[in-house]
Write a protein that holds these residues in place. Sequence first.
Motif, PDB file in Angstrom:
ATOM      1  N   THR A 309       0.761  -1.299  -0.111  1.00 54.06           N
ATOM      2  CA  THR A 309      -0.121  -0.049  -0.089  1.00 54.06           C
ATOM      3  C   THR A 309       0.884   1.240  -0.122  1.00 54.06           C
ATOM      4  OG1 THR A 309      -0.215   0.184   2.486  1.00 54.06           O
ATOM      5  CG2 THR A 309      -1.748  -0.988   1.373  1.00 54.06           C
ATOM      6  N   VAL A 310       2.179   1.443   0.104  1.00 57.99           N
ATOM      7  CA  VAL A 310       2.892   2.334   0.433  1.00 57.99           C
ATOM      8  C   VAL A 310       2.386   3.170   1.654  1.00 57.99           C
ATOM      9  CG1 VAL A 310       4.413   4.056  -0.564  1.00 57.99           C
ATOM     10  CG2 VAL A 310       3.179   2.581  -2.138  1.00 57.99           C
ATOM     11  N   MET A 311       2.331   4.295   1.630  1.00 63.93           N
ATOM     12  CA  MET A 311       1.921   4.894   3.054  1.00 63.93           C
ATOM     13  C   MET A 311       0.544   4.801   3.200  1.00 63.93           C
ATOM     14  SD  MET A 311       4.809   5.313   4.646  1.00 63.93           S
ATOM     15  CE  MET A 311       5.316   3.772   3.914  1.00 63.93           C
ATOM     16  N   LEU A 312       0.032   4.628   4.588  1.00 59.45           N
ATOM     17  CA  LEU A 312      -1.411   4.687   4.671  1.00 59.45           C
ATOM     18  C   LEU A 312      -1.778   5.759   5.760  1.00 59.45           C
ATOM     19  CD1 LEU A 312      -1.788   0.772   5.105  1.00 59.45           C
ATOM     20  CD2 LEU A 312      -3.014   2.121   3.449  1.00 59.45           C
ATOM     21  N   THR A 313      -1.085   6.026   6.840  1.00 60.42           N
ATOM     22  CA  THR A 313      -1.433   6.910   7.771  1.00 60.42           C
ATOM     23  C   THR A 313      -0.037   7.691   8.113  1.00 60.42           C
ATOM     24  OG1 THR A 313      -0.678   5.655   9.811  1.00 60.42           O
ATOM     25  CG2 THR A 313      -2.881   5.310   8.887  1.00 60.42           C
ATOM     26  N   SER A 314      -0.285   8.958   8.816  1.00 64.15           N
ATOM     27  CA  SER A 314       0.915   9.557   9.117  1.00 64.15           C
ATOM     28  C   SER A 314       0.328  10.551  10.359  1.00 64.15           C
ATOM     29  CB  SER A 314       1.256  10.284   7.944  1.00 64.15           C
ATOM     30  OG  SER A 314       2.514  11.233   8.533  1.00 64.15           O
ATOM     31  N   ASN A 315       1.375  10.500  11.242  1.00 59.82           N
ATOM     32  CA  ASN A 315       1.056  11.823  12.298  1.00 59.82           C
ATOM     33  C   ASN A 315       1.064  12.903  11.675  1.00 59.82           C
ATOM     34  OD1 ASN A 315       0.831  11.285  15.381  1.00 59.82           O
ATOM     35  ND2 ASN A 315       1.871   9.569  14.478  1.00 59.82           N
ATOM     36  N   PRO A 316       0.570  14.084  12.137  1.00 59.41           N
ATOM     37  CA  PRO A 316       0.399  15.562  11.442  1.00 59.41           C
ATOM     38  C   PRO A 316       1.966  15.995  11.199  1.00 59.41           C
ATOM     39  CG  PRO A 316      -0.672  15.833  13.239  1.00 59.41           C
ATOM     40  CD  PRO A 316      -0.182  14.133  13.316  1.00 59.41           C
ATOM     41  N   TYR A 317       2.160  16.729  10.185  1.00 61.15           N
ATOM     42  CA  TYR A 317       3.350  17.592  10.072  1.00 61.15           C
ATOM     43  C   TYR A 317       3.127  18.964  10.648  1.00 61.15           C
ATOM     44  CZ  TYR A 317       6.731  20.801   8.299  1.00 61.15           C
ATOM     45  OH  TYR A 317       7.618  21.920   8.119  1.00 61.15           O
ATOM     46  N   ARG A 318       2.056  19.667  10.198  1.00 62.92           N
ATOM     47  CA  ARG A 318       1.636  21.151  10.598  1.00 62.92           C
ATOM     48  C   ARG A 318       0.964  20.956  12.127  1.00 62.92           C
ATOM     49  NH1 ARG A 318       0.291  20.116   5.349  1.00 62.92           N
ATOM     50  NH2 ARG A 318       1.476  21.491   3.781  1.00 62.92           N
ATOM     51  N   PRO A 319       1.230  21.889  12.974  1.00 66.23           N
ATOM     52  CA  PRO A 319       0.710  21.888  14.193  1.00 66.23           C
ATOM     53  C   PRO A 319      -0.556  21.916  14.265  1.00 66.23           C
ATOM     54  CG  PRO A 319       2.755  23.261  14.221  1.00 66.23           C
ATOM     55  CD  PRO A 319       2.557  22.634  12.921  1.00 66.23           C
ATOM     56  N   GLU A 320      -1.238  22.952  13.215  1.00 67.80           N
ATOM     57  CA  GLU A 320      -2.683  23.251  12.999  1.00 67.80           C
ATOM     58  C   GLU A 320      -3.493  21.832  12.942  1.00 67.80           C
ATOM     59  OE1 GLU A 320      -0.990  24.647   9.391  1.00 67.80           O
ATOM     60  OE2 GLU A 320      -0.339  24.734  11.273  1.00 67.80           O
ATOM     61  N   ASP A 321      -2.739  20.902  12.462  1.00 70.21           N
ATOM     62  CA  ASP A 321      -3.549  19.806  12.006  1.00 70.21           C
ATOM     63  C   ASP A 321      -3.711  18.724  13.136  1.00 70.21           C
ATOM     64  OD1 ASP A 321      -4.132  20.270   9.506  1.00 70.21           O
ATOM     65  OD2 ASP A 321      -2.256  19.456   8.578  1.00 70.21           O
ATOM     66  N   GLY A 322      -2.939  19.002  14.189  1.00 70.40           N
ATOM     67  CA  GLY A 322      -2.869  18.139  15.474  1.00 70.40           C
ATOM     68  C   GLY A 322      -1.567  17.999  16.056  1.00 70.40           C
ATOM     69  N   GLU A 323      -1.262  17.470  17.231  1.00 67.50           N
ATOM     70  CA  GLU A 323       0.171  16.797  17.932  1.00 67.50           C
ATOM     71  C   GLU A 323       0.616  15.697  17.046  1.00 67.50           C
ATOM     72  OE1 GLU A 323      -0.379  15.604  21.686  1.00 67.50           O
ATOM     73  OE2 GLU A 323      -1.902  14.478  21.635  1.00 67.50           O
ATOM     74  N   ARG A 324       1.668  15.461  17.276  1.00 70.18           N
ATOM     75  CA  ARG A 324       2.475  14.217  16.873  1.00 70.18           C
ATOM     76  C   ARG A 324       2.463  13.255  18.340  1.00 70.18           C
ATOM     77  NH1 ARG A 324       7.462  16.697  13.685  1.00 70.18           N
ATOM     78  NH2 ARG A 324       6.530  18.174  12.448  1.00 70.18           N
ATOM     79  N   ARG A 325       1.574  12.339  18.174  1.00 73.65           N
ATOM     80  CA  ARG A 325       1.241  11.521  19.403  1.00 73.65           C
ATOM     81  C   ARG A 325       2.047  10.295  19.367  1.00 73.65           C
ATOM     82  NH1 ARG A 325      -5.017  11.061  20.456  1.00 73.65           N
ATOM     83  NH2 ARG A 325      -4.777  13.352  20.503  1.00 73.65           N
TER      84      ARG A 325
END
Length: 510
Positions: A309-325
């Motif tokens: 599938t190559v990439m499926l999910t990712s933590n956000p890069y931009r702070p406005e999109d959420g935290e990297r959890r």
Amino acid sequence: MNLFSALRQAFPADLDACAIEPADGGTDGRFYSWRDLDQASARIANLLDSLALPPASRIAVQVEKSVEALLLYLGVLRAGHVFLPLNTAYQAAEIEYFIGNAEPAVMVCSGKNFTWISRLAFKAGTTHVFTLNEDRTGTLLDRAAFHADEHQPAVKSGDDLAAILYTSGTTGRSKGAMLSHGNLLSNAEVLKDYWGWQTGDVLIHALPIFHVHGLFVASHGALLNGSKMLWFSRFDPRAVIARLPEATVFMGVPTLYVRLLGEAGFNREACRHMRLFISGSAPLLIETFNEFRERSGHTILERYGMSETVMLTSNPYRPEDGERRGGTVGFALPGVSLRVRDDQGHELPAGEVGGIEVRGPNVFSGYWRMPEKTREEFTPDGWFKTGDVGKVSADGYVTIVGRSKDLIITGGYNVYPAEVEGFLNELPGVAESAVIGAPHPDFGEGVLAVVVPRPGASVDPAGLIAALKGRIAGFKVPKQVFVVAELPRNTMGKVQKNLLRERHQGAFHA
């Protein structure tokens, strides 16, 4: 569109600027310009054209990492054929299977392996075998040098096959995941935006290029952004730290981050110009996540993908999109649909654990010459069953909690227990075996085996390990072997690997 054409369109206007700089030292200032990438891939594509191969022929490649190996990949795409990268650790039995299953028209190998690989290839009907070495030598480059440095890329549609990646099967039989030009291009374009690729970015490329992470995610990311790569043929933490001030993006597996943290010179000063650190291919321990943030001042972005599938999910890069959890792999990427279902096929609500299923333009079409297996791995309504077990939080963060197929990921490489067990059980004195993963401080998981000897036989753990080293890739070989009288089983006779994992969870910790 041909994936190569899309990458070529992204080259900067100044074709004489540096595209790839070998960073291992001893290069005397040599670098590869964007013009070099264009012309060298054209020569290779013209060489392939001159062989009069059938359309969409498979080009199997098992070579050490080099810029020329990347140019070979681009040349194969440009000529309209199918790239088939093979792990450099694979041994004869594995290579024989891949050649027999894929029936490549061309095989490219390291010169040191030419004798035995060519024997296997010619026996299987492969017409051409070339060599390519990491020091810019080999018959592939010798032959390509006689061809023109201009080439019109083959016309391809998004559905046409671009690459086959073999991923070991739980039954021990490897499966070839078929990825199209559209699968790879759509994913690269999504990641370009989602990870905020920008003008002036410089990527440290320290990953192998025989799997999704190094070949597709890293290389495509830099090429599609027209970004320079600092190219390491192999990972050396001190050498990487020395070049961090010149870079902005680094991609690695958790093992690489552990090794960076093991160096006193890794600190905030070294990372002062970095924009993004990305981790994948294996679970990132929360301890590593937290220590890295403290030492570097950067929060690692963890993501999740597969060969299929190559990439499926990712933590956000931009702070406005959420935290990297930490402990999660973030949100489903734009265009990717993800759901969690139970064994009865019912979709589960937020927070409940079940099988992860996905669909999207990045998801492969199926397994090479395995229509029945392909049907098994897709639901009737067209979702791919990843085989991973996880959950989605109420606010959309995906957490992987396990693998339904007992996959072991060691140092970013996939190991399927059934495959290793098959080789173990063929060894003298072995009645049966169970292969499991146990927590490892460096590799995330270490492979270990529990072996039952035949009646009256004695087996030597060190001897079993030595015997396997000549037959399978080194990362698949158990680091420890335990000999027992019997394996734990349930009432149905199935080996209870969960009990073995509990019993040996401290095997790699002092």
